[in-house]
Write a protein that holds these residues in place. Structure first.
Motif, short mmCIF file in Angstrom:
data_model
loop_
_atom_site.label_atom_id
_atom_site.label_comp_id
_atom_site.label_asym_id
_atom_site.label_seq_id
_atom_site.Cartn_x
_atom_site.Cartn_y
_atom_site.Cartn_z
N LYS A 151 1.36 -1.05 -0.05
CA LYS A 151 0.21 -0.24 -0.03
C LYS A 151 0.99 1.46 0.04
O LYS A 151 1.97 0.71 0.64
N GLY A 152 0.15 1.82 -0.24
CA GLY A 152 0.85 3.46 -0.37
C GLY A 152 1.23 4.14 -1.87
O GLY A 152 0.44 3.42 -2.56
N ASP A 153 1.99 4.57 -2.04
CA ASP A 153 2.02 5.00 -3.17
C ASP A 153 2.36 4.15 -4.10
O ASP A 153 4.36 4.23 -4.65
N LYS A 154 2.08 3.19 -4.52
CA LYS A 154 2.78 2.49 -5.69
C LYS A 154 3.61 1.74 -5.45
O LYS A 154 4.68 1.92 -5.66
N HIS A 155 4.05 1.53 -4.41
CA HIS A 155 5.76 0.59 -3.91
C HIS A 155 5.95 -0.56 -4.20
O HIS A 155 5.58 -1.58 -3.59
N THR A 156 6.34 -1.43 -4.68
CA THR A 156 6.60 -2.25 -5.36
C THR A 156 8.91 -2.98 -4.50
O THR A 156 9.16 -1.56 -4.96
N LEU A 157 8.31 -4.03 -3.83
CA LEU A 157 9.64 -4.33 -3.95
C LEU A 157 10.32 -5.33 -4.26
O LEU A 157 9.33 -6.29 -4.41
N GLU A 158 10.96 -6.37 -4.39
CA GLU A 158 11.25 -7.96 -4.66
C GLU A 158 12.92 -8.18 -3.71
O GLU A 158 13.62 -6.90 -3.17
N GLY A 159 12.58 -8.87 -2.99
CA GLY A 159 13.34 -9.43 -2.35
C GLY A 159 13.84 -11.57 -2.11
O GLY A 159 12.49 -11.39 -2.28
N LYS A 160 14.76 -11.60 -1.25
CA LYS A 160 14.76 -12.89 -1.00
C LYS A 160 13.51 -13.08 0.19
O LYS A 160 13.98 -12.81 0.86
N LEU A 161 12.65 -14.27 -0.03
CA LEU A 161 11.28 -14.38 1.21
C LEU A 161 12.73 -15.20 2.13
O LEU A 161 12.27 -16.29 1.85
N GLU A 162 12.44 -14.50 3.24
CA GLU A 162 13.32 -15.45 4.69
C GLU A 162 12.25 -16.15 5.41
O GLU A 162 12.37 -17.28 5.58
N SER A 163 10.47 -15.52 5.35
CA SER A 163 10.06 -16.14 6.29
C SER A 163 8.27 -15.35 6.39
O SER A 163 8.44 -14.54 5.47
N ALA A 164 8.15 -15.44 6.62
CA ALA A 164 5.98 -15.32 6.06
C ALA A 164 5.32 -15.90 7.48
O ALA A 164 5.74 -17.86 7.63
N ASP A 165 4.77 -15.02 7.51
CA ASP A 165 3.31 -15.78 9.25
C ASP A 165 2.15 -16.09 8.12
O ASP A 165 1.78 -15.50 7.39
N GLU A 166 1.26 -16.49 9.36
CA GLU A 166 0.03 -16.43 9.04
C GLU A 166 -0.63 -15.66 8.97
O GLU A 166 -1.87 -14.94 7.36
N TYR A 167 -0.57 -14.15 8.90
CA TYR A 167 -0.90 -13.04 8.46
C TYR A 167 -0.36 -12.50 7.42
O TYR A 167 -0.83 -10.75 6.61
N LEU A 168 0.76 -13.04 6.33
CA LEU A 168 1.81 -12.64 5.52
C LEU A 168 2.44 -11.38 5.85
O LEU A 168 2.62 -10.66 5.03
N ASN A 169 3.04 -11.61 7.63
CA ASN A 169 3.64 -10.41 7.54
C ASN A 169 5.08 -10.57 7.03
O ASN A 169 5.24 -12.58 7.09
N LEU A 170 5.78 -10.27 6.38
CA LEU A 170 6.91 -11.65 5.38
C LEU A 170 8.54 -10.73 5.85
O LEU A 170 8.56 -9.37 6.25
N HIS A 171 9.51 -11.30 6.13
CA HIS A 171 10.76 -11.04 6.18
C HIS A 171 12.14 -10.75 5.17
O HIS A 171 11.72 -12.67 4.57
N LEU A 172 12.18 -10.15 4.58
CA LEU A 172 12.44 -10.19 3.38
C LEU A 172 14.14 -9.90 3.23
O LEU A 172 14.68 -9.13 4.23
N LYS A 173 14.94 -10.55 1.98
CA LYS A 173 16.18 -10.41 2.34
C LYS A 173 16.98 -9.07 0.86
O LYS A 173 16.27 -9.98 -0.12
N ASP A 174 18.24 -8.66 0.72
CA ASP A 174 18.84 -8.52 -0.21
C ASP A 174 17.10 -7.71 -0.66
O ASP A 174 17.23 -8.19 -1.90
N THR A 175 16.74 -6.64 -0.61
CA THR A 175 15.42 -6.15 -0.96
C THR A 175 15.67 -4.54 -2.00
O THR A 175 16.75 -4.23 -1.06
#
Lengths: 74, 74, 74, 74, 74, 74
Positions: free
Chosen positions: D20-44
């Protein structure tokens, strides 16, 4: 390590937080965080164009309004 | 101390709250707060350009629409 | 008294509610409210520039989209 | 396979995330994710006009502010 | 009667729903609603400037993105 | 039939989804959906001005950011 657990490892260090709203970026020392990513920051500054623009002191941030959280390399 | 617990310590004192929407900032005496950060403020004022602009009296704020909460040094 | 409890004390009286969206303000008689602050209002009016602009009758408001709720002194 | 389970299968690979926000797009290596889709990315990286524009390193993303998540074919 | 219960009484009748986003108003026959105010509407139309502008047929609306729901007097 | 149950009946067919953000409309084959309306779509396309504008492949959509979901008649 789950994302919320990862945040726990950042307690005591300086983090940058991007909040909802008009691209609101804050930087401060992470005092505490809960499972909803509600945060308590100390020595908080608003960041505008990459530099500290306004001192906010101690602030509570509502987790659902956090877009992104990242550690600051110092 | 967890963020929501920290908020409990502010009950009875004046806080500043930034709400979602067009940069809506309020200032008032924190009467109560629950675990969702729903707040009840008294003697509330809208703050525009750093000064009190409109008296709102007693207000209830929905926690999920709070961006940031901070104590006011008086 | 917790914020949601405070809202219960307003049932039967006229309240003003600021919703998310383009500064959408409503005024109506509070019929009921639940723990999420979902509200049922009767005799509801949209408020524009401080005056009643449009009659909406009976409306249900989704709690998470409420920014602020306050009693109207009459 | 449920959507959150599908996300678990992407751990270890590179994902693109629209926030969300002004069309904010990120790319990174998915380290972890939980049931709420909280994400931890590396090399983002922040992506602007389809190209990597800013290195963000290790970031935590709040699930409720994720619009869309997709694997990157490499 | 609680707000979500009130919504149950509207099943089978035509309702108007204001969604988040750019002042998105819909009108349709309420088929079902759950405790989160997720809605299933049939014979749905988009309303622009007070008139039916686009036929949408059968739609599911996510409760948290509903601003306001009201019965249509016919 | 509850709204989330109705969504289950659409699995395997093509749906159109309107997301939060700048009027972001997607079309794809519904692979799975959970109780929060998190969705997994395959063969997804972004729709602009009513036509397929960009191929997105396999995507996960966060339920709370879905405004509206509807089946596509084919």
């Amino acid at each position: 390590m789950f994302p919320t657990k990862k945040v726990q490892t950042l307690i005591g260090s300086v983090v940058q937080v991007e909040m909802k709203g008009d691209k609101h970026t804050l930087e401060g020392k992470l005092e505490s965080a809960d499972e909803y990513l509600n945060l308590h920051l100390k020595d908080t500054y608003e960041i505008a164009d990459g530099v500290k623009s306004r001192s906010l002191g101690s602030v509570i941030l509502r987790g659902n309004n956090i877009i992104m959280l990242s550690p600051i390399k110092q």
